[in-house]
Write an enzyme that holds these catalytic residues in place. Structure first.
Site, mmCIF file in Angstrom:
data_model
loop_
_atom_site.group_PDB
_atom_site.id
_atom_site.type_symbol
_atom_site.label_atom_id
_atom_site.label_comp_id
_atom_site.label_asym_id
_atom_site.label_seq_id
_atom_site.Cartn_x
_atom_site.Cartn_y
_atom_site.Cartn_z
ATOM 1 N N THR A 25 36.152 41.999 1.587
ATOM 2 C CA THR A 25 35.316 41.823 0.401
ATOM 3 C C THR A 25 34.237 40.798 0.697
ATOM 4 O OG1 THR A 25 35.318 41.248 -1.955
ATOM 5 C CG2 THR A 25 36.819 40.029 -0.574
ATOM 6 N N ASN A 43 33.188 39.169 -2.063
ATOM 7 C CA ASN A 43 33.350 38.407 -3.296
ATOM 8 C C ASN A 43 33.970 37.039 -2.970
ATOM 9 O OD1 ASN A 43 34.500 37.344 -5.639
ATOM 10 N ND2 ASN A 43 34.698 39.374 -6.558
ATOM 11 N N LYS A 99 37.205 36.056 -4.792
ATOM 12 C CA LYS A 99 38.433 36.676 -4.268
ATOM 13 C C LYS A 99 38.883 35.962 -2.991
ATOM 14 C CE LYS A 99 38.489 41.547 -5.661
ATOM 15 N NZ LYS A 99 38.385 42.943 -5.243
ATOM 16 N N ASP A 103 42.410 47.587 -4.193
ATOM 17 C CA ASP A 103 41.687 48.478 -5.092
ATOM 18 C C ASP A 103 42.429 48.446 -6.419
ATOM 19 O OD1 ASP A 103 39.589 50.179 -5.731
ATOM 20 O OD2 ASP A 103 40.835 51.946 -5.489
ATOM 21 N N GLY A 152 34.925 43.694 -16.424
ATOM 22 C CA GLY A 152 35.345 45.095 -16.520
ATOM 23 C C GLY A 152 35.828 45.468 -17.917
HETATM 24 P P1 ITT Z 1 35.400 45.188 -4.763
HETATM 25 O O1 ITT Z 1 34.019 44.982 -4.244
HETATM 26 O O2 ITT Z 1 36.300 44.064 -4.443
HETATM 27 O O3 ITT Z 1 35.995 46.540 -4.425
HETATM 28 P P2 ITT Z 1 35.322 46.229 -7.499
HETATM 29 O O4 ITT Z 1 34.429 45.881 -8.645
HETATM 30 O O5 ITT Z 1 35.258 47.631 -6.977
HETATM 31 O O6 ITT Z 1 35.203 45.117 -6.368
HETATM 32 P P3 ITT Z 1 38.084 46.744 -8.032
HETATM 33 O O7 ITT Z 1 38.108 47.861 -7.076
HETATM 34 O O8 ITT Z 1 39.168 45.744 -7.928
HETATM 35 O O9 ITT Z 1 36.752 45.905 -8.013
HETATM 36 O O10 ITT Z 1 38.092 47.314 -9.535
HETATM 37 C C1 ITT Z 1 37.415 48.512 -9.886
HETATM 38 C C2 ITT Z 1 37.074 48.489 -11.350
HETATM 39 O O11 ITT Z 1 38.261 48.504 -12.143
HETATM 40 C C3 ITT Z 1 36.303 47.260 -11.789
HETATM 41 O O12 ITT Z 1 34.918 47.427 -11.588
HETATM 42 C C4 ITT Z 1 36.669 47.174 -13.274
HETATM 43 O O13 ITT Z 1 35.870 48.050 -14.035
HETATM 44 C C5 ITT Z 1 38.111 47.700 -13.300
HETATM 45 N N1 ITT Z 1 39.049 46.559 -13.198
HETATM 46 C C6 ITT Z 1 39.842 46.243 -12.151
HETATM 47 N N2 ITT Z 1 40.551 45.132 -12.405
HETATM 48 C C7 ITT Z 1 40.194 44.721 -13.641
HETATM 49 C C8 ITT Z 1 40.556 43.628 -14.459
HETATM 50 O O14 ITT Z 1 41.408 42.699 -14.056
HETATM 51 N N3 ITT Z 1 39.983 43.528 -15.643
HETATM 52 C C9 ITT Z 1 39.101 44.435 -16.098
HETATM 53 N N4 ITT Z 1 38.695 45.488 -15.390
HETATM 54 C C10 ITT Z 1 39.231 45.640 -14.159
#
Ligand code: ITT
Length: 227
Positions: free
Chosen positions: A9, A11, A14, A71, A153
């Site tokens: 990542t 981020n 993280k 993920d 999110g």
């Molecule tokens: P990476 O670059 O780390 O992959 P990402 O935004 O894709 O970041 P995730 O794969 O962990 O992050 O999550 C995918 C989506 O799922 C994220 O954009 C949110 O919309 C939702 N999500 C995941 N975890 C969440 C949480 O704790 N609270 C709210 N929404 C969440």
């Protein structure tokens, strides 16, 4: 011996979280930004498992180092598991959190069954292919409208009955105690002694792990940094 593990990542939040959680173990956690340009992995798997493993393996092969990837997303029963692996782009490529929430509430209009869960899969892979997988799940309900301003999110529409609040009304400490990611991370930390032994034995067998340049679409970065 200190084992270097790459967190797949960019981020920094993280990365700091992992570094903090694993600070008592003989490992050095690095992020992708420590290595120069690496192409994005397409998260096109059908499950969180597929995507976490794909990201971890791609990174491990590309850098010749063990890699951790996660993920996660929201799974809604009444929508047959949607948005699921599409959580980040439910309302379209580059959709904002607000657009994704609006689409979700629209799809859930007039639905009585509002049961939902956040899921998280963490994959730890080595360059030769084998991986360990950890999962966390958190059950809740989709609200009728957004509430709260913390988190990110779908947090404002995810109601967590035990706290009688949405995730966006919790502090990050409260959320981490019960969230899907918090639970998966706790499992990783609890197992980390074993994980290190697993990594060391597998890396020794597969020695020497060399960066795989074919993993790069654009091999435009200094070879000196990698080897
Ligand atoms: P990476 O670059 O780390 O992959 P990402 O935004 O894709 O970041 P995730 O794969 O962990 O992050 O999550 C995918 C989506 O799922 C994220 O954009 C949110 O919309 C939702 N999500 C995941 N975890 C969440 C949480 O704790 N609270 C709210 N929404 C969440």
């Amino acid at each position: 011996m200190v084992t270097i593990i790459v967190l797949a990542t960019r981020n920094s939040g993280k990365i700091r979280e992992f570094q903090q959680l694993l600070k008592t173990f003989p490992v050095e956690i690095k992020g992708l930004s420590d290595f120069g340009p690496i192409p994005e992995v397409e998260e096109d798997g059908e499950t969180f498992d597929d995507n976490a493993y794909k990201k971890a393996l791609f990174t491990a092969k590309a850098l010749g180092l063990p890699a951790i990837a996660d993920d996660s997303g929201l799974v809604v029963e009444a929508l047959d598991g949607a948005p699921g692996v599409q959580s980040a782009r439910y309302a379209g490529e580059n959709a904002t959190d607000r657009e994704n929430i609006d689409k979700l509430l629209m799809e859930m209009k007039d639905r009585d069954d509002r049961q939902a869960a956040f899921q998280c899969v963490i994959s730890i892979a080595i360059p030769s292919g084998p991986a360990l997988t950890y999962e966390g799940r958190c059950e809740g309900q989709i609200t009728q409208e957004p509430k709260g301003a913390s988190g990110f999110g779908y947090d404002p529409v995810f109601f967590y009955p035990e706290f009688n609040k949405t995730f966006a009304e919790l502090s990050s400490e409260e959320k981490n105690q019960v969230s899907h990611r918090g639970k998966a991370l706790k499992e990783v930390v609890a197992e980390f002694e074993k994980i290190i032994v697993w990594l060391e034995s597998h890396l020794a067998e597969a020695k020497p792990p060399k960066p795989d340049h074919t993993q790069f679409e654009h091999n435009d970065w200094s070879k000196d940094k990698m080897v």
